[in-house]
Structures are given as structure tokens and as C-alpha cells.
Scaffold this motif. Structure first.
Motif: not given
Ligand code: HEC
Length: 117
Positions: A51, A55, A59, A71
Motif C-alpha cells: 500500500n 499503490m 492500483n 490491490r
């Protein structure tokens, strides 16, 4: 006799301290590992790492069409070996770099079977 006792206490403290330092080296400050004997948690370690570091691009929003969608757990698990390879070679993250401990921890997690743990 009293002197012998205090030597024993000092020895005990030295050994106790050495074993603390040993643990410290195996589990890194950020919760990762240097030693694959310790299980790496997907939920507590790998997910937050992805994350925070992957990301912006992985994403699935289409802005980076060639960046695999990371994700979901299945998205990561499906290409786990590749994730290990590109982080180990420092090809990823493109935006910067991970610490040696983070890279080692990803490798351990993959080698341990890329579990949803
Ligand atoms: C700044 C954007 C960016 C960041 C941050 C980023 N990536 Fe990528 N990644 C890309 C792009 C774009 C591609 C597809 C083109 C390429 O392979 O260079 C890609 C490709 C990949 C691939 C496929 C490589 C292949 O050979 O097919 C993997 C696996 C990957 N990234 C993992 C990661 C991981 C894991 C992180 C975080 C630790 C990360 N990336 C961070 C942009 C990024």
C-alpha cells in the motif's frame, strides 16, 4: 563466595542481553525479518508495504496500464515470484527504493508460500 555470586550475576546479565540483541537482529524495527525461519505476515507486513510503496502505480486505475494490479491478495499471490524478483533487483518500486530489510522480508514471505496469513 560473595564474589563468585556476583560474577555469576554479571555473566547471567551478559547472556540475557546478548540473546535480546540476537532477537532484535532477526526481527527488524519495522516488523520485518532478516531470517526466513520467522513467518512474515501478509496482513501485518506485506499488505501495508505494498500500500505504501506500490499503490500509486499498481492500483488498476488504468493510468499505468502495464503495471499489474496489486490491490488484492490474489493479484499479489498470482505473481509472487515476479514481485520477489523485481524488488530484489530493485527494479521496483520505480519511485524509489525499499530498505534491505523490506526486500528480504518480501523474499521470505514468497519463499514461505505467499500465504494469506
Ligand atoms: C512509479 C510507479 C510504480 C511504482 C511505485 C511501482 N511500480 Fe511496479 N511497475 C510500474 C510500471 C509502469 C510497470 C510496467 C512496466 C515495467 O515493467 O516497467 C511495473 C511493473 C511491475 C511488475 C511486472 C514486471 C514484469 O516484468 O512484468 C511487478 C511485479 C511490479 N511492477 C511490482 C511492483 C512492486 C512490488 C512495487 C512496490 C514495492 C512496485 N511495482 C512499485 C510502475 C510502478
Amino acid at each position: 563466595m560473595k564474589k563468585l555470586l556476583s560474577i555469576r550475576i554479571i555473566l547471567f546479565l551478559a547472556v540475557a542481553q546478548a540473546s535480546c540483541e540476537y532477537n532484535y537482529e532477526e526481527e527488524t524495527v519495522d516488523g520485518g525479518v532478516n531470517n526466513c525461519d520467522i513467518e512474515v505476515s501478509y496482513k501485518d507486513y506485506i499488505r501495508p508495504l505494498i500500500n505504501n510503496n506500490c499503490m500509486p502505480c499498481h492500483n488498476g486505475d488504468g493510468s499505468e496500464p502495464f503495471a499489474p494490479d496489486l490491490r488484492t491478495f490474489n493479484g499479489v499471490k498470482g505473481i509472487a515470484e515476479l514481485v520477489k524478483e523485481v524488488t530484489l533487483s530493485r527494479r521496483m518500486p520505480k519511485s524509489g527504493s525499499l530498505t534491505n530489510e523490506q526486500i528480504a522480508s518480501i523474499g521470505c514471505w514468497v519463499d514461505q508460500g505467499a500465504l494469506n496469513n
